[in-house]
Structure formats: structure tokens, C-alpha cells
Design a protein around this motif. Structure first.
Motif, short mmCIF file in Angstrom:
data_model
loop_
_atom_site.label_atom_id
_atom_site.label_comp_id
_atom_site.label_asym_id
_atom_site.label_seq_id
_atom_site.Cartn_x
_atom_site.Cartn_y
_atom_site.Cartn_z
N LEU A 158 -22.74 36.41 0.70
CA LEU A 158 -24.21 36.36 0.65
C LEU A 158 -24.70 34.93 0.58
CD1 LEU A 158 -25.34 39.30 -1.66
CD2 LEU A 158 -25.76 39.00 0.79
N SER A 159 -23.98 34.11 -0.20
CA SER A 159 -24.43 32.74 -0.40
C SER A 159 -24.41 31.94 0.90
CB SER A 159 -23.57 32.05 -1.45
OG SER A 159 -22.31 31.76 -0.93
N VAL A 160 -23.53 32.35 1.83
CA VAL A 160 -23.52 31.68 3.13
C VAL A 160 -24.86 31.85 3.82
CG1 VAL A 160 -22.51 31.72 5.43
CG2 VAL A 160 -21.05 31.90 3.45
N PHE A 161 -25.40 33.09 3.73
CA PHE A 161 -26.64 33.36 4.44
C PHE A 161 -27.87 32.93 3.65
CE2 PHE A 161 -23.58 36.39 6.18
CZ PHE A 161 -23.65 36.01 7.51
N VAL A 162 -27.77 33.01 2.29
CA VAL A 162 -28.95 32.69 1.47
C VAL A 162 -29.07 31.18 1.27
CG1 VAL A 162 -30.07 33.03 -0.75
CG2 VAL A 162 -28.85 34.92 0.33
#
Lengths: 269, 88
Positions: A158-162
Motif C-alpha cells: 500500500l505504501s508504494v501507492f500511497v
């Protein structure tokens, strides 16, 4: 602070040095060679007069040492580094393919109705509940570890996208990292079941070799060839790694199928 | 002392140690005479001295061991898959 933690761990694993997978697989193979050689020697020579357990360990250890030393020297002198990396790469892909097939087979086994009548009238939900409850009772530690690792993996992806670049490739790499950690966790956990049959150095070697195999990221093999470029006249063309990797992966699945089907047959008989 | 030098020193010694162990195991099992036991031990020691004084003499052995070393990852990963299927 806590939100950054999964991101940091993932970015550490992302910059795996190119030599690490090769070294890890080699170390695992050495341990496997030692452990299985010792078992083999014990099985065939244990009734001999002069054989003691210590002799077997010494023999297996010295043979493993001389094989790894001689291989290292030949690889260095004859510039076979790339060929050796290919061999460890293929063996890593074999293990990856087998592990992936094994996990898919376990999932299919779970959803397939078992013996007729007994479970078929229960819904997937209640079966899943019973399954999870049994698992938790049986394997509290691995469930906890798997839970933490899965949450970590999801957060990291998720952190990749957020927060991060939003590139799918990076997400795939992080998924693969999580998969690696899950595999190691379950292998380490299953260790206690097969360690006594396989001897502990071989079991440890299997765990190390499998984790080394997963260090070959499916999208980042070119980093290995980039690191090797100074030693090579003609660096590995990029188009070669994909068919090779796919071949190894597929061969791993085939080997898994052979052993699994043979195992099933012998159980049916 | 770097890795290459260590490996150069170590592999002949370990190989001769393993041949010596195998020979002595066979010799006690088959009941060889004391004389031939000494002969075999001297032969493996001689191989070690030869390996250190004239390295090209053991190149063939080194290549043989290298073949084993190259085959080992693939062969052992097949064995590893076997255990993965059987035990997990």
C-alpha cells in the motif's frame, strides 16, 4: 514512526546485493550436501567395524569442504562465474516453482470438497472457520508470525501507492519479499517435523537455499549481471534471463507434480 | 590471506583427509594387513605433498570435484523439492 517501519524494511530488502542470492544458495547447498552426505554415509557404512558417528561427520565435512573449495578455485580461475550463477539461478527457480505449486495445491485442497457427504453440506464460511480454529490451536506461533508478515506485506505494498512512486513493479517486488518471508517462516516452522528425518544441517540448508532462491527477484535479475559486468567480456543479454527463469520455474512445478503424484499413488495403494 | 589462497591450501588437504578416512574404513573392514594400511596412508599423504609441490598434477581431481559442485545445486534442489512435498 511505526508507519515508516514496513517501508524501511522493504527498502532494505529491495537493494539486495547481487552476490547475496548466489552466496546464500551456495551456503544452503553446502549444508544440504554435508547433511545428506552424512546421512548417506551413515546409512551405508554404519555396520562397518571402524565406523563411528564422528568419522562420518568428518568424512562428510571434508568431502563437502574439498568440493566447495575446488569449485570455488575452478570458477575463479576459468572465469566460470556466470555459468555457476546460472546453475544456482536455475536451482533457485526450481525451488520457487515447487514452492508456488505447493501453496496453490494447498489452497485447492482446502476448497475442494473432501469425502462425500461429510463436509459437503457445510458452507465454505463454516469450513473456513473450523479450519482456521484448528490451525490456531495447532500452530499459534506460525499463525502469529504469518499474520504479522501478511500485515507487513499489505502495508508495504500500500505504501508504494500511497507514499511511494506508485509503480506496479515496485509493488510486485514487495509482494515477492513478503512471499519470501512467509516461505521462510513456514519452512522454519515445519523444520521441527522434518529435521529429525533429514538431519538438522540438511534441513537448515534447505531453509537457507529456499530463502536464497527467493532473493532472486522475478523482476530484478539484471542487477546480478550488472554487478558482474566488470568481470565479463560479454554481459548476459537481458532477453536470456526470462526464458531461463521461466524454464527453471516450470521445471520446479513439474518436479513437484512428479513427487506429489507419486506420493498420492503410493498412499492410494 | 584472501579466500582464493585459503581455498588453494584447504581443498587438497580436505580431499586427502577424506580419501584417508575412506581407505582406513575399508582397510579395517576388509582386514588388510598393517603393511598395506601404512602403504595406503602414505599414498594419500604423498598425494597431498604432490598437490602442494606440483599443482597441475591434481587439476583433474579439481575438475572432477568442480563437476560435482556444479551438479550439486540442481540435484539437491530436486531432493529439496522432494522433502518439501513429503514433509510440509
Amino acid at each position: 514512526m511505526m508507519a515508516q517501519f514496513p517501508l524501511q524494511v522493504a527498502s532494505f530488502l529491495e537493494v539486495v546485493p547481487a552476490w547475496l542470492p548466489v552466496i546464500t544458495v551456495s551456503l544452503g547447498v553446502c549444508l544440504l550436501l554435508f547433511g545428506m552426505g552424512e546421512r548417506y554415509i551413515a546409512a551405508h557404512l554404519s555396520h562397518w567395524k571402524a565406523y563411528t558417528e564422528r568419522t562420518g561427520v568428518l568424512l562428510a565435512g571434508s568431502l563437502t569442504g574439498s568440493i566447495s573449495g575446488a569449485t570455488y578455485l575452478t570458477v575463479r580461475q576459468s572465469e566460470l562465474t556466470l555459468l555457476f550463477i546460472f546453475f544456482t539461478f536455475i536451482s533457485g527457480q526450481l525451488i520457487q516453482g515447487a514452492v508456488a505449486a505447493r501453496i496453490i495445491q494447498k489452497i485447492i485442497d482446502f476448497f475442494r470438497p473432501t469425502d462425500a457427504g461429510r463436509d459437503s453440506d457445510r458452507s465454505f464460511l463454516s469450513r473456513g472457520y473450523a479450519f482456521v480454529k484448528g490451525k490456531i490451536k495447532d500452530r499459534l506461533i506460525i499463525v502469529a508470525a504469518t499474520g504479522v508478515l501478511s500485515i507487513y506485506m499489505v502495508l508495504s505494498i500500500l505504501s508504494v501507492f500511497v507514499l511511494g512512486s506508485g509503480e506496479p513493479l515496485e509493488a510486485i517486488e514487495r509482494f515477492w519479499t513478503g512471499f519470501l518471508l512467509l516461505t521462510i517462516a513456514s519452512l522454519v516452522f515445519d523444520f521441527r517435523y522434518f529435521a529429525h528425518r533429514l538431519s538438522w544441517p540438511a534441513a537448515l540448508g534447505l531453509v537457507i537455499a529456499a530463502s536464497g532462491a527467493f532473493l532472486y527477484s522475478p523482476v530484478g535479475f539484471s542487477s546480478v549481471t550488472t554487478a558482474l559486468a566488470p568481470y565479463l567480456d560479454n554481459p548476459l543479454p537481458d532477453w536470456m534471463r526470462l526464458p531461463l527463469g521461466a524454464f527453471g520455474f516450470f521445471a520446479g512445478v513439474v518436479f513437484w507434480a512428479i513427487f506429489y503424484l507419486k506420493d498420492g499413488e503410493s498412499k492410494d495403494l | 590471506m584472501n579466500i582464493t589462497e585459503t581455498a588453494t591450501l584447504l581443498w587438497p588437504a580436505l580431499f586427502c583427509l577424506s580419501t584417508l578416512i575412506v581407505f582406513l574404513l575399508i582397510a579395517t573392514q576388509r582386514g588388510y594387513s598393517r603393511q598395506s594400511q601404512y602403504l595406503g596412508a602414505t599414498a594419500s599423504l604423498g598425494l597431498l605433498i604432490l598437490a602442494y609441490t606440483y599443482p597441475p598434477a591434481v587439476t583433474l581431481i579439481r575438475w572432477g570435484l568442480t563437476l560435482v559442485g556444479f551438479a550439486a545445486p540442481v540435484a539437491l534442489s530436486i531432493v529439496g523439492i522432494r522433502y518439501l512435498v513429503d514433509e510440509t
